[in-house]
Design an enzyme around this catalytic site. Structure first.
Site: not given
Ligand SMILES: Cc1cc2nc3c(=O)[nH]c(=O)nc-3n(C[C@H](O)[C@H](O)[C@H](O)COP(=O)(O)OP(=O)(O)OC[C@H]3O[C@@H](n4cnc5c(N)ncnc54)[C@H](O)[C@@H]3O)c2cc1C
Length: 444
Positions: A11, A22, A43, A282
């Protein structure tokens, strides 16, 4: 040509990369993602496991090929293991080949999200003990839970992921037990709301084992039992959902400031303390509008918005996040729960002189069919009646009403003003005094 290197391709990372591209078509964008998928909605995972969504590809917003068409360079199954800000360098591990190599950046975006917390309980390595975090986890959990001999499912942790998975497992016909260390589930909500949610879970056959601490897992090859400080429970499958921690271990020693829980400290423009390094989602903290300070609230809502702002600022902008309210919602069988702003505990922690109301009303008048109750709890500043927080639970319309409260809280509205605000009224949708009005006008 400016080179942006993005760590983490879901995300926050892909929102930043897309926004930058963009704004600056010429920028070179390189993404390293340690998993096999990009840009998906985690999610949706509980609804894939339950079978309500029959195809995991529907959760993928954009594919590697689509990002590559926009001119980005995408490396899946590549993990960043070290960042050296002084040299503008990262060390990359190719997870397929196992080799390490260096890459450089002009600007760096850290968007590595979270890692599930899995304590080293005795027996935690047994088969059929899983987490639900990534799309890969979801695909695996679906395969396992579709097996007919998997009957007794124990979920460790009664947060929103644990409760969503509990419902998914009931839908799959399993015997479901949730073991929670605290005395209630979903602790981002106040007790009045979680009492109703717990009743709903029990009504649908979920056993809630509250106030117990898991100590070990027992089995020969596969998990067979879960042992707590008070009992022993049969388990063919265990899902660990006791919480998440920021995935920032690889940043230790880099000089990038981390909070006590490991979250990257950022300002409202997503800048870290190191020049040209940004972070969002996150893995990082987020500015809270009502608390007026950084908090750790790992949600997709914040990750998408903050990632996009980071993209703007990586392209030279100066956009500030207006701040999160911690708005969140969850479906618990036939009930929807929503919350926004401060909980009562937050108000206590901030030593605010507050007042609360909990009001039961209905989604629409009784003379129109299928009226259902809605409970709304408000937390307001006592002197001014400014709304600080709102929570709701009901069968229909509870969550959308929380969105109204979110806008009101964002704009510092007092309860008596929202209590007179001109909201829509027609019998199929709401009363002439909506549940929102009724709750607001009950604040004394
Ligand atoms: C089952 C579930 C249900 C959810 N439901 C909701 C909801 O209803 N509403 C809501 O607001 N949020 C929800 N969430 C939370 C939401 O999915 C997260 O807040 C969101 O995905 C965060 O995005 P992000 O890009 O910060 O991190 P992430 O989605 O965790 O993506 C981070 C990426 O970084 C990669 N990564 C990590 N370390 C490294 C590294 N050292 N090198 C290379 N790549 C790396 C990981 O593999 C991962 O793919 C839910 C989460 C889960 C698991």
């Amino acid at each position: 040509m400016m080179k942006l290197l993005v760590i983490g391709g879901v995300a926050a990372g892909m929102s930043a990369a897309s926004k930058l591209k963009r704004l600056n078509k010429d920028a070179e964008v390189v993404v390293y993602e340690k998993g096999s998928f990009l840009s998906y909605g985690a999610c949706g995972l509980p609804y894939y496991v339950s079978g309500e969504n029959d195809d995991y590809r529907k959760m993928i917003a954009r594919t590697k090929e689509q990002f590559e068409e926009q001119g980005m360079k995408i490396h899946l199954r590549h993990e960043i293991v070290k960042v050296v800000p002084e040299k503008k360098q990262v060390m990359v591990k190719d997870l397929e080949k196992g080799n390490l190599f260096l890459d450089t950046y002009d600007k760096l975006m850290v968007a590595t999200g979270t890692a599930p917390i899995v304590p080293p309980f005795l027996g935690v390595g047994l088969e059929n003990i899983h987490v639900l975090k990534t799309l890969e986890d979801g695909i695996l959990l679906k395969q396992i839970s579709d097996q007919k001999d998997i009957q007794d499912v124990v979920i460790v942790g009664g947060g929103y992921i644990g409760i969503e998975v509990a419902e998914a497992m009931v839908r799959l016909g399993k015997n479901v037990r949730v073991i929670e260390l605290g005395d209630r589930i979903l602790q981002n909500f106040d007790k009045e709301i979680t009492d109703l949610a717990e009743e709903e879970l029990r009504k649908h056959g979920v056993t809630l084992t509250l106030g117990e601490k898991v100590e070990s897992f027992i089995g020969t090859k596969k998990v067979e039992k879960v042992k707590t400080n008070r009992g022993m429970y049969s388990a063919d499958l265990v899902i660990m959902s006791i919480g998440v921690k920021p995935a920032t271990k690889f940043l230790e020693g880099s000089g990038i400031a981390l909070a006590d829980n490991g979250a990257v400290v950022i300002d409202r423009e997503m800048r870290t303390n190191k020049a040209d390094i940004y972070a969002a989602g996150d893995c990082a903290q987020v500015y809270h509008k009502v608390m007026e300070e950084n908090r750790y609230i790992p949600l997709g809502t914040n990750a998408n918005k903050c990632g996009r702002i980071a993209g703007t600022n990586l392209a030279g902008g100066r956009e500030k996040y207006i701040g999160t309210l911690g708005s969140a919602a969850i479906k618990v069988f036939d009930l929807e729960l929503g919350r926004t702003g401060m909980s009562e505990k937050d108000a206590k922690d901030f030593a605010i002189d507050y007042t609360t109301v909990m009001v039961r009303s209905a989604d629409h008048p009784g003379y129109y069919p299928n009226q259902t109750p809605i409970w709304i709890k408000l937390i307001c500043e006592k002197r001014t009646k400014r709304i600080l927080g709102a929570q709701a639970i009901g069968e229909k319309g509870a969550v959308l009403r929380i969105d109204v409260f979110a806008v009101a809280i964002h704009n510092n509205m007092p309860a008596d003003e929202l209590g007179m605000t001109d909201l829509c009224y027609a019998p199929p949708f709401a009363g002439v005094w909506d549940a929102i009005h009724i709750a607001c006008n009950a604040v004394k």
